[in-house]
Design an enzyme around this catalytic site. Structure first.
Site, PDB file in Angstrom:
ATOM      1  CB  THR A  60     -19.922  33.123 -18.410  1.00  0.00           C
ATOM      2  OG1 THR A  60     -21.186  33.172 -19.045  1.00  0.00           O
ATOM      3  CG2 THR A  60     -19.663  34.414 -17.715  1.00  0.00           C
ATOM      4  CB  THR A 120     -20.976  36.032 -20.673  1.00  0.00           C
ATOM      5  OG1 THR A 120     -21.294  34.753 -21.203  1.00  0.00           O
ATOM      6  CG2 THR A 120     -22.224  36.901 -20.685  1.00  0.00           C
ATOM      7  CG  ASN A 140     -26.260  33.478 -22.898  1.00  0.00           C
ATOM      8  OD1 ASN A 140     -26.039  32.967 -21.803  1.00  0.00           O
ATOM      9  ND2 ASN A 140     -27.447  33.450 -23.446  1.00  0.00           N
ATOM     10  CG  ASP A 142     -29.267  35.426 -20.131  1.00  0.00           C
ATOM     11  OD1 ASP A 142     -29.510  34.210 -20.112  1.00  0.00           O
ATOM     12  OD2 ASP A 142     -28.146  35.896 -19.888  1.00  0.00           O
ATOM     13  CB  SER A 164     -27.102  38.929 -15.883  1.00  0.00           C
ATOM     14  OG  SER A 164     -25.926  38.189 -15.696  1.00  0.00           O
ATOM     15  N   GLY A 196     -21.180  29.947 -15.383  1.00  0.00           N
ATOM     16  CA  GLY A 196     -22.040  28.823 -15.012  1.00  0.00           C
ATOM     17  C   GLY A 196     -23.530  29.080 -15.145  1.00  0.00           C
ATOM     18  N   GLY A 197     -23.910  30.131 -15.901  1.00  0.00           N
ATOM     19  CA  GLY A 197     -25.342  30.378 -16.097  1.00  0.00           C
ATOM     20  C   GLY A 197     -26.040  30.522 -14.762  1.00  0.00           C
TER      21      GLY A 197
END
Ligand code: DON
Length: 572
Positions: A381, A399, A401, A423, A452, A473-474
């Site tokens: 992202t 992003t 993803n 997600d 998200s 960074g997820g």
């Protein structure tokens, strides 16, 4: 405003070791300062995108014009995350103090269904939600930029998007980082595309070589000439639809035409009566989780506990595990699921939830299902922060993803599609690629947005703009933004130091604390283990791009150049 637990105070008096460790840790943090400027600042993950944004500001464009220009520029120069085939979130604060939240997150196609990633035994089919055509949600970026432009744009749209068209058409130099990523994903590009895409080649990509994206330049020109219709209708839509037919993907022409970005009420929370935190409501969990973390932090004197001390890592972990448990159960797209925002952000609720936190013992996370986090060190992202000379501030996280999304490159249109469908919760309790588990709130439904963690955020101090912040960074996005905010508000770091400081992360499941290498020494780590924490070190967490308004009114732009990547801050 919040009561301080007397037991907590007592225990703090009994643990002077944490302060000693703190002094050592602070000593490890090198003094640093970001770029200082008076009139405007652009911080992005790529120097060419930063320059595009700054040029727009210098031409007299506002922060919104610059943000739209940067979003398109990142789609060209940083295709692993920058995108027109993905989505994102914007938080802004206009110079007059008004705040806005724009949700341009992807949506599930109309043909999607809750069990679409399960086999006949109701087991999740590996990779189906992350790789290839079926992993793609309906892109939201172009609609988002169109909404932003209609509401706030001042320069002619053609002037805003043209620099990106020029970069794509005329070419630009590959950075070392982008070259290495293109090399790393060759096999996926080859395997997951119907035609061999021009990015696949025998010879290795090298830093400094020129790269052109001719088809992308044509797609961007169609957007320049027709606005959102240049993407969601006509030739671009036809190319996406053809790609879907060939790869058995689900996005239809109707899905594209129907896509709408959504203005939402920004979430606002107060920290210690002085600071206002403005962040993203669902379909991102970021704002709720950040506000819960900060509210939960108030009773602890993090300033005294010290930056990255044993005790502060312990408390942050305990707060985080409770917040992520809420995330997995209660959060999803508010257009489809009634997220109990009132309850989640209620001070008494948060107090009660955190009352079980012990000063010296880790609380085991319930072992409903062991989360598996094997890709936590990901930076796919991208986030950018912009402030203009009037004081308008824009914070955007965007992003595909994963790196290059689902790796499907729309033939003839020149861009990658996202794999945001991952997600969603493919099956209750089964973790996604970030180890996050979900439930009904985040189940797949046609037209729904997948939950998200992106947390574009703006902080005010006494009603004035203080900080613009966000990161990739997820699942670690939320905890990273939280620590940067604490680093400035509690630990008195400047923007660059707050960005550079090592970070930790925990997320309920898996029951462990992830630490950036070098954050704590072995003595400190042993102390945490004795409290019952399972520690796991990784090289890097996140990559924050942020701006701080300093006391004299000047701006400090802090690009994260300490971690992998090419971030750059420029001001004037
Ligand atoms: O929306 C989300 O939370 C994820 N799709 C973000 C992915 C991400 O940050 C990947 N890498 N850094």
């Amino acid at each position: 405003m919040k009561k301080i637990y007397s037991t907590l105070l007592l225990v703090l008096l009994l643990v002077p070791f944490s302060c000693q460790q703190t002094t050592e840790t602070v000593a490890l943090l090198e003094k640093a300062e970001g770029v200082i400027a008076q009139n405007g600042m652009v911080v992005t993950a790529h120097p060419l995108a930063t320059k595009v944004g700054l040029d727009i500001l210098k031409k007299g464009g506002n922060a919104y014009d610059a943000a739209i220009a940067v979003q398109y520029a990142l789609a060209v120069v940083l295709p692993k995350a920058g995108n027109i085939g993905g989505g994102g979130f914007m938080i802004s604060r206009s110079a007059n103090g008004e705040k806005f939240a724009l949700d341009f997150r992807e949506k599930a196609p109309a043909a999607a269904g809750r069990d679409m990633y399960l086999d006949e035994n109701e087991e999740v089919i590996p990779d189906l939600s992350t790789k290839g055509h079926k992993a793609a949600g309906v892109p939201g970026t172009v609609a988002g930029m169109d909404e932003m432009y209609k509401k706030f744009g001042t320069l002619p749209f053609a002037d805003i998007i043209q620099p990106s068209i020029d970069l794509a058409a005329n070419g630009f130099e590959l950075t070392d980082y982008e070259a290495s990523l293109l090399n790393r994903f060759q096999e996926d590009f080859l395997k997951l595309n119907i035609d061999t895409i021009f990015l696949v080649r025998e010879e290795e990509y090298k830093a400094g070589e020129q790269i052109q994206y001719t088809e992308l330049a044509e797609t961007l020109s169609r957007i320049r000439d027709n606005g959102r219709d240049g993407f969601y209708k006509g030739e671009t839509a036809a190319l996406i639809s053809r790609e879907m037919t060939r790869g058995e993907g689900l996005i239809s022409l109707e899905d594209l035409e129907n896509y709408q970005a959504q203005w939402r009420e920004p979430l606002e929370g107060n920290y210690k009566g002085i600071y206002t935190i403005v962040s993203m409501p669902p379909s991102s969990s970021g704002g709720v989780a950040l506000l819960q973390l900060l509210e939960g932090s108030e009773p602890y004197n993090f300033k005294e506990l010290g930056l990255n001390s044993v005790q502060s890592v312990h408390y942050m972990t305990e707060l985080q595990r409770r917040v992520y448990a809420d995330r997995s159960t209660h959060m999803g797209d508010m257009d489809f699921y009634e997220v109990p925002l009132g309850m989640l952000l209620d001070t008494t609720y948060i107090d009660n939830r955190n009352a079980s936190i012990s000063a010296d013992t880790a609380t085991p996370s319930q072992q409903i299902k062991e989360g598996k986090v094997d890709r936590i060190e990901s930076f796919e992202t991208t986030h950018f922060s912009i402030v203009d000379k009037e004081g308008n501030a824009v914070s955007i996280t965007t992003t595909l993803n994963s790196y290059y999304g689902c790796k499907v490159y729309v033939a003839g249109a020149g861009f990658f599609l996202n794999n945001e469908m991952d997600d969603f919760s493919s099956k209750p309790g089964v973790p996604n690629q970030f180890g996050l588990v979900g439930s009904e709130a985040n189940s797949i439904q046609p037209g729904k947005r997948m939950l998200s963690s992106m947390t574009p955020t703006i902080v005010e101090k006494n009603g004035e703009l203080l900080m613009v912040v966000g990161t990739p960074g997820g699942s670690t996005i939320i905890t990273n933004v939280y620590q940067v905010v604490l680093n400035v508000l509690e630990h008195g770091l400047n923007m660059q130091e707050a960005v550079n400081a090592k970070k930790m992360h925990s997320q309920w499941l898996p029951d462990r604390v992830v630490l950036e290498q070098g954050m704590l020494d072995s003595l400190q780590m042993n102390q945490l283990r004795e409290m019952g924490h399972d520690l796991y070190e990784i090289e890097q967490i996140g990559r924050v791009e942020a701006i701080l308004v300093r006391e004299d009114g000047s701006l400090e732009g802090a690009a994260d150049t300490t971690r992998t990547g090419d971030a750059a801050a420029l001001g004037y």
